[in-house]
Design an enzyme around this catalytic site. Structure first.
Site, PDB file in Angstrom:
ATOM      1  N   HIS A  58       0.814  -1.217   0.104  1.00  0.00           N
ATOM      2  CA  HIS A  58       0.148   0.140   0.051  1.00  0.00           C
ATOM      3  C   HIS A  58       0.974   1.249  -0.058  1.00  0.00           C
ATOM      4  O   HIS A  58       2.156   1.323   0.308  1.00  0.00           O
ATOM      5  CB  HIS A  58      -0.997   0.077   1.302  1.00  0.00           C
ATOM      6  CG  HIS A  58      -2.073  -0.916   1.241  1.00  0.00           C
ATOM      7  ND1 HIS A  58      -3.061  -1.102   1.968  1.00  0.00           N
ATOM      8  CD2 HIS A  58      -2.202  -2.135   0.558  1.00  0.00           C
ATOM      9  CE1 HIS A  58      -3.934  -2.054   1.927  1.00  0.00           C
ATOM     10  NE2 HIS A  58      -3.312  -2.638   0.853  1.00  0.00           N
ATOM     11  N   GLU A  60       0.872   3.833   2.076  1.00  0.00           N
ATOM     12  CA  GLU A  60       1.445   4.215   3.249  1.00  0.00           C
ATOM     13  C   GLU A  60       2.761   3.243   3.588  1.00  0.00           C
ATOM     14  O   GLU A  60       3.711   3.776   4.138  1.00  0.00           O
ATOM     15  CB  GLU A  60       0.622   3.930   4.258  1.00  0.00           C
ATOM     16  CG  GLU A  60      -0.919   4.841   4.165  1.00  0.00           C
ATOM     17  CD  GLU A  60      -2.019   4.075   3.322  1.00  0.00           C
ATOM     18  OE1 GLU A  60      -3.313   4.216   3.754  1.00  0.00           O
ATOM     19  OE2 GLU A  60      -1.619   3.183   2.411  1.00  0.00           O
ATOM     20  N   CYS A  88      -6.419   1.956   5.383  1.00  0.00           N
ATOM     21  CA  CYS A  88      -6.886   0.775   6.097  1.00  0.00           C
ATOM     22  C   CYS A  88      -6.783   0.344   7.479  1.00  0.00           C
ATOM     23  O   CYS A  88      -5.543   0.886   7.914  1.00  0.00           O
ATOM     24  CB  CYS A  88      -6.789  -0.449   5.182  1.00  0.00           C
ATOM     25  SG  CYS A  88      -5.268  -1.001   5.199  1.00  0.00           S
ATOM     26  N   CYS A  91      -2.893  -0.551   7.680  1.00  0.00           N
ATOM     27  CA  CYS A  91      -2.030   0.771   7.366  1.00  0.00           C
ATOM     28  C   CYS A  91      -2.077   1.494   8.591  1.00  0.00           C
ATOM     29  O   CYS A  91      -0.970   2.435   9.316  1.00  0.00           O
ATOM     30  CB  CYS A  91      -2.255   1.373   6.311  1.00  0.00           C
ATOM     31  SG  CYS A  91      -1.620   0.656   4.653  1.00  0.00           S
TER      32      CYS A  91
END
Length: 166
Positions: A58, A60, A88, A91
């Site tokens: 992701h 992040e 999410c 993260c």
């Protein structure tokens, strides 16, 4: 350290949106992120889940990995992370654990967000670190990018050819 003034939130979110657009051009869900320290972007990333075949790729995670590599430290208490979509739970947990000072996101994710959307990991009272969370910065631009991406996926003749088991 001088805190990043809220007036700069839109400027840094625009940079994150540029990385989200790059993710979309690569066929990834269009989420982008930048890390800011002392008023300057020090790391940037985008979703690369499909490219790297990794659930943790992701935006992040990409940003935090860059910072860890550059600084040799996992503590990010002087960093503001700008991300185009509410992080999410995975993260959000990582951002709490690495002690990010601020999380600024664009579009909220009431179904799957971890910063107050579906869950509030960042505000969990039993955790030792609680970053400041600011949502809704350039939300309409981030929402439009996501909606256009998923609309094009639904309309694509390639839709449905790849199963979850492939």
């Amino acid at each position: 350290m001088t805190p990043v003034p809220p007036d700069d939130d839109a400027r840094f979110m625009r940079e994150a949106l540029r990385h989200a657009e790059a993710a979309a051009r690569s066929g990834e869900v269009p989420v982008g992120a930048v890390a800011v320290r002392d008023g300057a972007v020090v790391a940037a990333g985008r979703n690369r889940v499909e490219e790297l075949h990794s659930v943790s790729a992701h935006a992040e995670f990409e940003v935090i990995r860059q910072l860890e590599s550059a600084t040799g430290d996992w503590r990010m208490s002087d960093v503001t992370l700008y991300v185009t979509k509410e992080p999410c739970p995975m993260c959000a947990g990582m951002l709490v654990n690495c002690r990010v000072r601020r999380i600024v996101y664009g579009v909220p994710d009431p179904a799957g967000g971890g910063c107050g959307g579906a869950l509030d990991i960042t505000g969990c009272p039993t955790l030792l670190w609680h970053p400041e969370v600011v949502g809704g910065v350039l939300a309409e631009e981030a929402r439009e990018l996501l909606q256009n991406f998923f609309r094009s996926r639904r309309e694509s003749p390639e839709r449905g050819k790849k199963s979850f088991n492939q």
